[in-house]
Design a protein around this motif. Structure first.
Motif, PDB file in Angstrom:
ATOM      1  N   PRO A 199       0.832  -1.212   0.000  1.00  8.30           N
ATOM      2  CA  PRO A 199       0.000   0.000   0.000  1.00  8.30           C
ATOM      3  C   PRO A 199       0.866   1.263   0.000  1.00  8.30           C
ATOM      4  CG  PRO A 199      -0.794  -1.580   1.624  1.00  8.30           C
ATOM      5  CD  PRO A 199       0.544  -2.086   1.150  1.00  8.30           C
ATOM      6  N   PHE A 200       0.324   2.332  -0.574  1.00  5.66           N
ATOM      7  CA  PHE A 200       1.005   3.629  -0.563  1.00  5.66           C
ATOM      8  C   PHE A 200      -0.035   4.731  -0.634  1.00  5.66           C
ATOM      9  CE2 PHE A 200       0.572   2.409  -4.985  1.00  5.66           C
ATOM     10  CZ  PHE A 200       0.234   3.574  -5.651  1.00  5.66           C
ATOM     11  N   ALA A 201       0.371   5.937  -0.297  1.00  4.14           N
ATOM     12  CA  ALA A 201      -0.526   7.088  -0.325  1.00  4.14           C
ATOM     13  C   ALA A 201      -0.426   7.784  -1.671  1.00  4.14           C
ATOM     14  CB  ALA A 201      -0.185   8.064   0.792  1.00  4.14           C
ATOM     15  N   VAL A 202      -1.566   8.276  -2.160  1.00  8.23           N
ATOM     16  CA  VAL A 202      -1.576   9.101  -3.357  1.00  8.23           C
ATOM     17  C   VAL A 202      -2.218  10.431  -2.997  1.00  8.23           C
ATOM     18  CG1 VAL A 202      -3.760   8.060  -4.165  1.00  8.23           C
ATOM     19  CG2 VAL A 202      -2.306   9.327  -5.765  1.00  8.23           C
ATOM     20  N   ARG A 203      -1.519  11.517  -3.309  1.00 11.80           N
ATOM     21  CA  ARG A 203      -2.049  12.861  -3.055  1.00 11.80           C
ATOM     22  C   ARG A 203      -2.356  13.516  -4.387  1.00 11.80           C
ATOM     23  NH1 ARG A 203       0.567  17.800  -1.777  1.00 11.80           N
ATOM     24  NH2 ARG A 203       2.563  16.713  -1.465  1.00 11.80           N
ATOM     25  N   LEU A 204      -3.562  14.048  -4.507  1.00  8.80           N
ATOM     26  CA  LEU A 204      -4.026  14.684  -5.732  1.00  8.80           C
ATOM     27  C   LEU A 204      -3.858  16.193  -5.578  1.00  8.80           C
ATOM     28  CD1 LEU A 204      -7.233  12.519  -6.262  1.00  8.80           C
ATOM     29  CD2 LEU A 204      -4.865  12.032  -6.928  1.00  8.80           C
ATOM     30  N   ALA A 205      -2.873  16.753  -6.284  1.00 11.41           N
ATOM     31  CA  ALA A 205      -2.453  18.132  -6.057  1.00 11.41           C
ATOM     32  C   ALA A 205      -3.569  19.126  -6.337  1.00 11.41           C
ATOM     33  CB  ALA A 205      -1.220  18.444  -6.912  1.00 11.41           C
TER      34      ALA A 205
ATOM     35  N   ALA B  29       6.408   2.076  -5.723  1.00  9.99           N
ATOM     36  CA  ALA B  29       7.100   1.327  -4.672  1.00  9.99           C
ATOM     37  C   ALA B  29       7.698   2.362  -3.722  1.00  9.99           C
ATOM     38  CB  ALA B  29       8.190   0.440  -5.263  1.00  9.99           C
ATOM     39  N   GLY B  30       6.887   2.857  -2.811  1.00 10.18           N
ATOM     40  CA  GLY B  30       7.297   3.915  -1.915  1.00 10.18           C
ATOM     41  C   GLY B  30       6.150   4.302  -1.001  1.00 10.18           C
ATOM     42  N   ARG B  31       6.290   5.472  -0.337  1.00  8.04           N
ATOM     43  CA  ARG B  31       5.279   5.894   0.632  1.00  8.04           C
ATOM     44  C   ARG B  31       4.204   6.786   0.027  1.00  8.04           C
ATOM     45  NH1 ARG B  31       9.952   6.964   3.192  1.00  8.04           N
ATOM     46  NH2 ARG B  31       9.550   9.205   3.084  1.00  8.04           N
ATOM     47  N   GLU B  32       4.610   7.761  -0.823  1.00  2.27           N
ATOM     48  CA  GLU B  32       3.625   8.718  -1.329  1.00  2.27           C
ATOM     49  C   GLU B  32       3.911   9.116  -2.757  1.00  2.27           C
ATOM     50  OE1 GLU B  32       1.514  12.405   0.708  1.00  2.27           O
ATOM     51  OE2 GLU B  32       3.387  13.053  -0.248  1.00  2.27           O
ATOM     52  N   LEU B  33       2.836   9.173  -3.538  1.00  2.00           N
ATOM     53  CA  LEU B  33       2.874   9.610  -4.931  1.00  2.00           C
ATOM     54  C   LEU B  33       1.960  10.838  -5.051  1.00  2.00           C
ATOM     55  CD1 LEU B  33       3.557   9.064  -7.981  1.00  2.00           C
ATOM     56  CD2 LEU B  33       1.504   7.618  -8.023  1.00  2.00           C
ATOM     57  N   VAL B  34       2.472  11.898  -5.667  1.00  2.00           N
ATOM     58  CA  VAL B  34       1.692  13.113  -5.860  1.00  2.00           C
ATOM     59  C   VAL B  34       1.399  13.266  -7.347  1.00  2.00           C
ATOM     60  CG1 VAL B  34       1.515  15.601  -5.503  1.00  2.00           C
ATOM     61  CG2 VAL B  34       2.809  14.180  -3.855  1.00  2.00           C
ATOM     62  N   LEU B  35       0.103  13.365  -7.684  1.00  3.02           N
ATOM     63  CA  LEU B  35      -0.322  13.444  -9.079  1.00  3.02           C
ATOM     64  C   LEU B  35      -0.975  14.774  -9.378  1.00  3.02           C
ATOM     65  CD1 LEU B  35      -1.950   9.918  -9.536  1.00  3.02           C
ATOM     66  CD2 LEU B  35       0.379  10.616 -10.114  1.00  3.02           C
TER      67      LEU B  35
END
Length: 320
Positions: free
Chosen positions: A232-238, A312-318
């Motif tokens: 699991p990882f976090a995704v932040r929607l800018a 493959a990490g903690r957070e992805l910002v899109l």
């Protein structure tokens, strides 16, 4: 956001074609005809499973240029994230589902001089529809269908009955092998090749064709990749200001939709490019599983296909 209208449908026929393949016939709940489509088209079926909402693409059987009912064939896979298992266990006559407007990313090229159709396993679904369409207009074609066991060759008998010697079945348990280089060697200039099936088979068929000197615009393949699982990882929607968690067995696109964002998609299988999204930042490597982005685009880290790829990490910002 598939870019088209959705339809509420009812299952009016459900048949176990093989021990692992189930065929469904679907009609609109309001009694109206479903839109027409040509061979090679697919629809996205929305399923309310115990594990949550799933939107899975399925190729449409046959073709219905006059509209009407739709038919799909669903393979129950051991790696199912819930969609195929749910259909096999819980979807029968009378069940109501939602499907999308059909989209065709794998059409027949009618100006071709001849057509070579190659299918493996459940990949026969769009290929059988192509055979029916080509037969109806008396266009020259041949169909090569590879299966592990003859009992698992969905629609094999129907294909042979309708198309006779144009159909060749290859059963691996009988030590029969699909020798694509031999098939392609004797085709006239202007022939087009269509292939659908397991990923390794598709790549092998296309490699044989390229080695034989076939031009890229004569090669056609359809791939619907299941979203790969992972940590699991976090995704932040800018732009939206939302944060969501992408679960172990959830796609990035599904997590974005669950957060309330109407994100773009079309095939949901990593092929069409509709869900391409700009990456603002990522604190780990992007795991690209699509067949749309170039190797250079993947290496840049600036784009991701949300339907099948993940982090493959903690957070992805899109940029969404």
């Amino acid at each position: 956001m598939s870019g088209g209208r959705d339809f509420r449908v009812r299952v009016v026929a459900a048949e176990n074609v093989t021990p692992t393949i189930k065929r469904l016939r679907l009609v609109r709940c309001d009694g109206e005809a479903l839109p027409p489509y040509a061979a090679g088209a697919h629809t996205v079926l929305t399923l309310e499973t115990p594990e949550g909402k799933r939107r899975n693409p399925y190729s449409l059987l046959a073709s219905t240029l006059s509209g009407g009912a739709y038919e799909i064939a669903v393979l129950r896979t051991p790696q199912s994230r819930g969609g195929s298992a749910f259909i096999h266990a819980a979807v029968g006559v009378g069940a109501e589902l939602t499907l999308s407007m059909p989209v065709n990313l794998f059409p027949v090229h009618h100006l071709a001089r001849r057509h070579v159709l190659v299918a493996g396993g459940i990949g026969i679904t769009p290929i059988a529809a192509m055979a029916a369409e080509l037969s109806a207009i008396n266009a020259p074609f041949e169909l090569h269908y590879a299966v592990r066991d003859e009992a698992l060759g969905a629609f094999a008998r129907d294909l042979a009955a309708h198309h006779g010697s144009k159909v060749r079945l290859y059963v691996s348990r009988r030590q029969e092998r699909l020798a694509v280089h031999e098939i392609l060697r004797h085709q006239p200039l202007g022939t087009h090749l269509y292939v659908c099936g397991p990923e390794r088979m598709i790549e092998a068929v296309l490699a044989d064709a390229r080695t034989a000197g076939w031009p890229e615009d004569s090669l056609h393949a359809e791939r619907f990749l299941a979203p790969a699982g992972g940590e699991p990882f976090a995704v932040r929607l800018a732009r939206s200001g939302l944060v969501a968690t992408v679960g172990e067995h959830q796609s990035l696109l599904e997590a974005i939709e669950a957060a309330g964002v109407d994100a773009p998609y079309l095939c949901r299988g990593g092929a069409c490019g509709q869900c391409e999204t700009a990456v603002v930042s990522a604190n780990g490597p992007l795991l690209h599983h699509d067949h749309f982005l170039s190797e250079a685009e993947k290496a840049s880290g600036r784009k991701i296909m949300t339907c099948v790829s993940r982090l493959a990490g903690r957070e992805l910002v899109l940029d969404l």
